[in-house]
Motif scaffolding. Structure first.
Motif, mmCIF file in Angstrom:
data_model
loop_
_atom_site.group_PDB
_atom_site.id
_atom_site.type_symbol
_atom_site.label_atom_id
_atom_site.label_comp_id
_atom_site.label_asym_id
_atom_site.label_seq_id
_atom_site.Cartn_x
_atom_site.Cartn_y
_atom_site.Cartn_z
ATOM 1 N N SER A 1 -4.325 -9.899 -10.353
ATOM 2 C CA SER A 1 -3.135 -10.761 -10.402
ATOM 3 C C SER A 1 -2.701 -11.284 -9.307
ATOM 4 C CB SER A 1 -2.316 -9.951 -10.241
ATOM 5 O OG SER A 1 -2.026 -8.965 -11.286
ATOM 6 N N CYS A 2 -3.405 -11.630 -7.814
ATOM 7 C CA CYS A 2 -3.529 -12.335 -6.614
ATOM 8 C C CYS A 2 -3.898 -13.587 -6.814
ATOM 9 C CB CYS A 2 -4.183 -11.724 -5.821
ATOM 10 S SG CYS A 2 -4.595 -12.680 -4.065
ATOM 11 N N THR A 3 -3.243 -14.928 -6.810
ATOM 12 C CA THR A 3 -3.090 -16.213 -7.727
ATOM 13 C C THR A 3 -4.145 -16.860 -5.815
ATOM 14 O OG1 THR A 3 -1.625 -16.560 -6.911
ATOM 15 C CG2 THR A 3 -1.554 -16.369 -9.241
ATOM 16 N N ARG A 4 -4.219 -16.300 -4.914
ATOM 17 C CA ARG A 4 -4.278 -16.442 -3.663
ATOM 18 C C ARG A 4 -3.546 -17.754 -3.399
ATOM 19 N NH1 ARG A 4 -8.516 -16.560 -7.190
ATOM 20 N NH2 ARG A 4 -8.881 -18.723 -7.603
ATOM 21 N N CYS A 5 -2.378 -17.557 -3.821
ATOM 22 C CA CYS A 5 -1.679 -18.990 -2.952
ATOM 23 C C CYS A 5 -1.114 -18.380 -2.109
ATOM 24 C CB CYS A 5 0.165 -18.567 -4.221
ATOM 25 S SG CYS A 5 0.937 -17.174 -3.089
ATOM 26 N N ASN A 6 -1.146 -17.557 -0.853
ATOM 27 C CA ASN A 6 -1.262 -17.060 0.552
ATOM 28 C C ASN A 6 0.407 -17.140 1.282
ATOM 29 O OD1 ASN A 6 -2.545 -16.481 2.690
ATOM 30 N ND2 ASN A 6 -2.926 -18.589 3.427
ATOM 31 N N ALA A 7 0.790 -16.561 0.202
ATOM 32 C CA ALA A 7 2.429 -16.624 0.973
ATOM 33 C C ALA A 7 2.580 -15.367 1.520
ATOM 34 C CB ALA A 7 3.426 -16.140 -0.586
ATOM 35 N N ARG B 1 -4.111 -11.113 1.415
ATOM 36 C CA ARG B 1 -5.154 -12.273 0.186
ATOM 37 C C ARG B 1 -6.575 -11.890 0.249
ATOM 38 N NH1 ARG B 1 -5.342 -18.587 0.376
ATOM 39 N NH2 ARG B 1 -6.262 -18.102 2.418
ATOM 40 N N GLY B 2 -6.697 -11.585 1.652
ATOM 41 C CA GLY B 2 -8.315 -10.946 1.378
ATOM 42 C C GLY B 2 -8.597 -10.402 1.441
ATOM 43 N N ALA C 1 4.558 -13.199 -5.260
ATOM 44 C CA ALA C 1 5.441 -13.235 -6.702
ATOM 45 C C ALA C 1 5.216 -12.926 -7.387
ATOM 46 C CB ALA C 1 5.155 -15.677 -6.691
ATOM 47 N N GLY C 2 3.695 -12.215 -6.790
ATOM 48 C CA GLY C 2 3.139 -11.104 -8.286
ATOM 49 C C GLY C 2 3.141 -10.432 -7.840
#
Lengths: 436, 666
Positions: free
Chosen positions: A29-35, A54-55, A95-96
């Motif tokens: 589910s991680c879109t790697r948006c880095n938020a 994220r990492g 967000a997710g």
């Protein structure tokens, strides 16, 4: 290199902050948006992708996809997983709502990564099974430490233990002794609520526990040494955690006569954990319903109206440190702020006093050498704002921050919010005389 | 790629042991960004002090190791992937804010300072930094400049390139340079902006800050059609009202957001979220006019927010857009395309058709002011069929943008993901020029290699053919001279350069104003038009440009001599003939363009040494613009290292002579 097993079932269901999901799904589910990255305390001190939320999620994904052999990179993997404070701020920012803390807990279990030496783990295991014996052993250890005997052992202890040693006050007092001194019963005949003290209040800072009892303004039933399963959830086996949680649930149900008793705690971590009990029992529908009922009756100490009869405005400048070592505090922080606002007015700093969302709690345990720098960052913020009091919602955060303040900026002190009860008299560690 | 142990040793000596990582874990975790592409590097180097950078680049260059600068890695186009392996430079620790000068209105910062942190530091001083990419809470100043990502406010306040005053720049071999917009020679800073790290590395930045408006008013307006909403924005611009930002969304998006965030968005075919700022009286006037225009265009509902709380309520939905989509499926792909404003309604309808054709769900958000739109497509990256359909849909959307006279990237850049469609947008000649620019800056192809320029474009990109008879005649003439190795110098009105001994190439035959577009507020004019004539033509139509009123020469001369650096930022498109007769074309009526190298910036200040500008497109306004005098320019580009390198690539035989170039190479 010797390959060690790394059991990590991608289809295992893991309870997250908001939902129950499989490890595989949560990693995908991680879109790697880095938020998430700017909310992560460990990233803030290391500035490397390896130590960012994220990492960590991507790391889990790579392991699940078998693109990385975890056994070959055990040391670095342990470092990455271990430095996650499980504060779940990243999940709040995402967000997710990717549950990174939960993923890291699963990884810890799979990799058998534990920060706790065997002896200490056994000791903490006694807390659930033999609470009185545990307390005797703990108090003996703390007494020996005060005599200086532990300092002989210090060089052999892991680095984080040295931090813990610095954080704990020299004089400690258990809540049981404090209650005895004030002739307060732990099991009153007509209890209108149950007080579940935080481990800090129960074993180290008895004053805080006593102030909590006074804050409640009624005779609570005090559950000393009763584990909520939180420690086991974070650092031990999930099965033990569930067993402890079930016991707490059953005891709570038994304690209720006609109406369910409110369960009050002064530990932000335990409060959040109990609120999330239903997610823990997601696959046990019967227990889930019971846990939901409990969750509705769990309160933080600030949910109760605060009044100590003292209406004069307090001197000094104060701030609220609402960070938690586990889940973000949410509404609790808002209510705590309102209470402080009535007593400090303009002198309560409205904004977060810290520039960075680094929780003070768990720093010295989680971060090793980086802890010092981050704690210093907090001290600088306190000094810059010329604060005199920092009220914490987490007892451990108060201990850690106070230890740093004692060392670098003694003009201010950090304390648990229940110390508001004690007026503006200063309370030195564990001394109960100052409590009104 | 093999990393020599000697290099590793030197790197560890320079950066420290713990900052040189070669383990598989670090390599795998530094090979991705927000896009689906993943490329594993061979080295991860954490740079902790800016002083380490020149030596580091020199070391890597000496061993021919490609490098990629990486900080927040929020790129949506695969710009951070190590396609050819090599080293990833983790610049995250370079996040210091050195200085804020409110009197001279600038701030000095490291490239990896998070844009949002700069805003936080400026807010208590009553100042702000204009660019506001949606990811500003995470993305960095250097990354924003490298992509020229500008956000919604750029219509009023200009893009990131315009808001950057100066940059310390390192060429791929570690040579330090200081780039400015108004320095002698081409606008190198403008060229580096949007180059995606393929030309070198930004080491330090000086950005423009400005006093924050004290009064801001937000409106949520619903419309019965997309066309009506865009028409309202156009009318607003034609009244001379520059909105602070104009965010818009279509019906499906508004419904998804409302379902998720309960922000109170009404149900309508199009929603506009519009902000006005300025003095209170001015806002009042503007609001009155806005309400009139909304009424004219048949708006259904207007909600105005006067207090910060009310504004926050209106923005809550827009901010939750990404989260609303993320809640629908595990992955969200964010697209990016820009078309002229007038084409927005048609293109958006086409985009919806494309999305339906490919059976994918997406929200459609757009900056109605500058024609930039972002489809957010939800999918599950674990299902290959879905991934294939999403990438196909994104590609078709980009082609639709190009067909509508737009560009494939407004702010996300090209990276590796959009390289293929570059061959659709640009002609073979233009792509060749891009390649030459890259080669001039980076002869070893080490700085973020394999990005922007499509692989094997020679067989795929079309050849551009000049249709304008006057320009075509010039092309023929230049080709003839190229075949005979004849030198020539370009002249317009002769206002800047005294005649040189070589045969002249006059632009006086290019004297037409080709297009005056009052929907997009752009004008396309040939280079030989005199600035005075052009201004007279515009004034007759009540249009105004940021041109010096008393400039004696031609439009082409003004640009080529960079006599008005302010005007360079106004250029949105340019066509030029290179010394070998190739015609290159860049941009058009689009307000944002992050696809390829900005040729407008390259030719501005080139003194005709790189090519002959045939026509330009630039922004015009409905209200009079501040008048200023063109500066008298001292040609100084000859001493410029970059100028020589680029000249050598574009015109190795030095056929186009210019005063500057001749001075240095007699």
């Amino acid at each position: 290199m010797k390959k060690t097993p790394f059991p990590l079932n991608p289809f295992a269901y893991v309870p997250g902050l908001h939902e129950v999901t499989t490890l595989q799904h949560s990693a995908a589910s991680c879109t790697r948006c880095n938020a998430c990255v700017q909310s992560c305390p460990s990233y803030f001190s290391r500035q490397e992708e390896l130590f960012s939320p994220r990492g960590r999620t991507q790391l889990l994904r790579l392991i699940l996809e078998k693109k990385i052999q975890p056994a070959a990179h055990r040391a670095l993997l342990q470092d990455t997983v271990r430095t996650c404070l499980l504060c779940a701020r990243c999940t709040e920012a995402c967000a997710g709502a990717v549950p990174v803390a939960v993923q890291m807990t699963a990884l810890r279990r799979a990799a058998n990564i534990t920060r706790w030496p065997l002896g200490l783990r056994l000791l903490l295991h006694l807390r659930g099974t033999r609470p009185r014996l545990f307390e005797v052993l703990l108090q003996t250890a703390l007494f020996l430490r005060r005599l200086g005997c532990v300092s002989v052992l210090i060089p052999a202890l892991p680095r984080w233990m040295k931090h813990a040693h610095a954080v704990l006050p020299r004089r400690t007092q258990s809540l049981r002794r404090a209650l005895k001194a004030h002739a307060l019963p732990t099991e009153p005949a007509q209890a209108s609520c149950i007080y579940l003290p935080s481990p800090e209040a129960a074993h180290v800072d008895g004053a805080a526990g006593l102030l909590s009892v006074q804050w409640l303004n009624q005779q609570p039933r005090i559950w000393l040494g009763r584990p909520s399963g939180l420690f086991e959830y974070l650092h031990g086996r999930l099965s033990t955690c569930l067993r402890q949680a079930k016991k707490l649930l059953t005891d709570w149900e038994k304690a209720a006569t006609a109406t369910p008793l409110p369960l009050v705690t002064d530990s932000l971590e335990i409060y959040s954990f109990l609120k999330n009990y239903p997610v823990l029992f997601a696959f046990l529908p019967g227990w889930k319903r019971r846990a939901q009922r409990l969750a509705e009756h769990v309160f933080f100490i600030t949910d109760f109206p605060f009044s100590d009869g003292n209406t004069t405005p307090r001197p000094g400048r104060a701030a609220l440190e609402d960070s938690s070592a586990l889940y973000p505090p949410g509404d609790v922080a808002v209510r705590a702020r309102e209470i402080l606002q009535t007593h400090f007015g303009k002198n309560l700093l409205q904004c977060r006093y810290s520039r960075f969302p680094v929780p003070a709690a768990g720093l010295s345990l989680g971060q090793g050498t980086q802890a010092e720098q981050t704690v210093l960052g907090h001290v600088k913020d306190v000094a810059r704002e010329q604060l005199t009091d920092v009220y914490c919602l987490s007892g451990w955060a108060a201990l850690e921050l106070n230890a740093a303040l004692r060392r670098y900026y003694p003009a201010a002190q950090a304390k648990h919010i229940v110390y508001l009860r004690a007026g503006y008299e200063r309370i030195s560690d564990g001394k109960l005389q100052a409590v009104r | 790629m093999h990393i020599p142990s000697k290099l590793l040793h030197a790197l560890k000596h320079l950066l420290g042991d713990e900052h040189v990582r070669t383990d598989a874990l670090s390599l795998a975790l530094n090979g991705y960004d927000c896009s689906p592409s993943r490329h594993r590097p061979d080295l991860v180097l954490t740079v902790t002090r800016p002083q380490q950078l020149p030596e580091l680049l020199a070391l890597l260059s000496a061993h021919k190791i490609p490098f990629i600068a990486r900080a927040a890695a929020t790129n949506h186009a695969g710009g951070c992937g190590a396609v050819r392996g090599g080293a990833v430079l983790n610049l995250n620790p370079l996040n210091r804010l050195y200085r804020i000068d409110t009197r001279q209105q600038f701030a000095d910062a490291d490239p990896a300072l998070v844009t949002g942190h700069l805003q936080d530091a400026l807010a208590p001083l009553g100042f702000f930094y204009a660019p506001d990419p949606a990811s500003e809470r995470v993305s960095t100043l250097g990354g924003n400049l490298a992509q020229n990502a500008s956000g919604a406010r750029c219509l009023k306040y200009g893009n990131t390139a315009e808001n950057t005053l100066q940059a310390s720049f390192l060429l791929p071999d570690g040579t330090p340079l200081t780039l400015r917009h108004d320095g002698p020679g081409p606008d190198w800073l403008g060229l580096v902006a949007g180059s995606e790290g393929t030309l070198g590395l930004i080491e330090k930045l000086r950005v423009h800050i400005q006093p924050a408006p004290t009064h801001i008013q937000t409106f949520l307006i619903s419309f019965p059609s997309l066309a009506a909403s865009v028409q309202t924005v156009t009318d607003l611009v034609s009244c001379g009202i520059m909105a602070r930002c104009v965010e818009a969304m279509d019906k499906l998006t508004a419904q998804t957001i409302e379902h998720f965030a309960h922000a109170g968005y009404p149900e309508a075919e199009a929603l506009l979220l519009l902000e006005l700022d300025g003095a209170p009286e001015q806002i009042k006037q503007d609001e009155h006019r806005l309400r009139q225009l909304c009424h004219q265009n048949g708006s259904l509902h207007i909600t105005a927010a006067y207090t910060p709380q009310e504004r926050e309520q209106l923005w809550r939905g827009r901010r939750a857009a990404y989260a609303a989509m993320a809640a629908l499926a595990p992955n969200v792909a964010v697209g990016d395309g820009t078309v002229p404003r007038s084409e927005l309604p048609r293109t958006l309808e086409k985009v919806r058709r494309i999305l339906d054709q490919h059976g994918v769900t997406a929200s459609l958000l757009f900056h109605a002011g500058d024609g930039n739109f972002h489809p957010q497509i939800v999918f599950d990256a674990r299902l290959p069929d879905q991934v294939h359909r999403v990438s196909k849909a994104l590609q078709d959307i980009l082609k639709a943008c190009v067909d509508a006279g737009g560009t494939v990237s407004g702010e996300h850049g090209i990276g590796v993901e959009k390289r293929a469609v570059m061959a659709y947008q640009y002609s073979r000649q233009t792509l060749r020029l891009f390649q030459k620019i890259k080669h001039a800056f980076d002869p070893q192809h080490l700085a973020n290699p394999e990005k922007i320029i499509p692989v094997g474009f020679e067989g795929r990109a079309a050849l551009y053919e000049e249709k304008d008879p006057a320009a075509a005649a010039l092309v023929q003439e230049i080709k003839r001279r190229f075949a005979r190795r004849e030198k020539s110098f370009i002249t317009g009105a002769g206002s800047q350069v005294p005649p040189l001994p070589q045969p002249a190439l006059s632009t006086r035959s290019l004297h037409r104003v080709l297009d005056i577009d009052t929907t997009n507020y752009t004008v396309t004019a040939q280079a030989g038009v005199s600035v005075r004539t052009l201004l007279d033509t515009l004034h007759a139509q009540h249009l105004y440009a940021r041109l010096p009123a008393h400039y004696p020469g031609t439009l082409g001369g003004l640009i080529a001599a960079k006599a008005a650096p302010e005007f360079t930022g106004q250029l949105t498109g340019l066509q030029a003939i290179l010394p070998d007769g190739d015609v290159v074309s860049y941009g058009g009526k689009v307000m944002k363009n992050a696809a390829g190298y900005n040729l407008c910036r390259l030719f501005a200040g080139s003194w005709g040494a790189l090519g002959l500008i045939t026509q330009v497109t630039f922004k015009v306004y409905a209200l009079p613009q501040p008048d200023y005098t063109a500066r008298s320019v001292q040609p100084g580009a000859a001493a410029d290292l970059l100028f020589r390198a680029v000249k050598q690539e574009i015109d190795p035989q030095a056929l186009f002579v210019s005063p500057t170039f001749e001075v240095s190479h007699p």
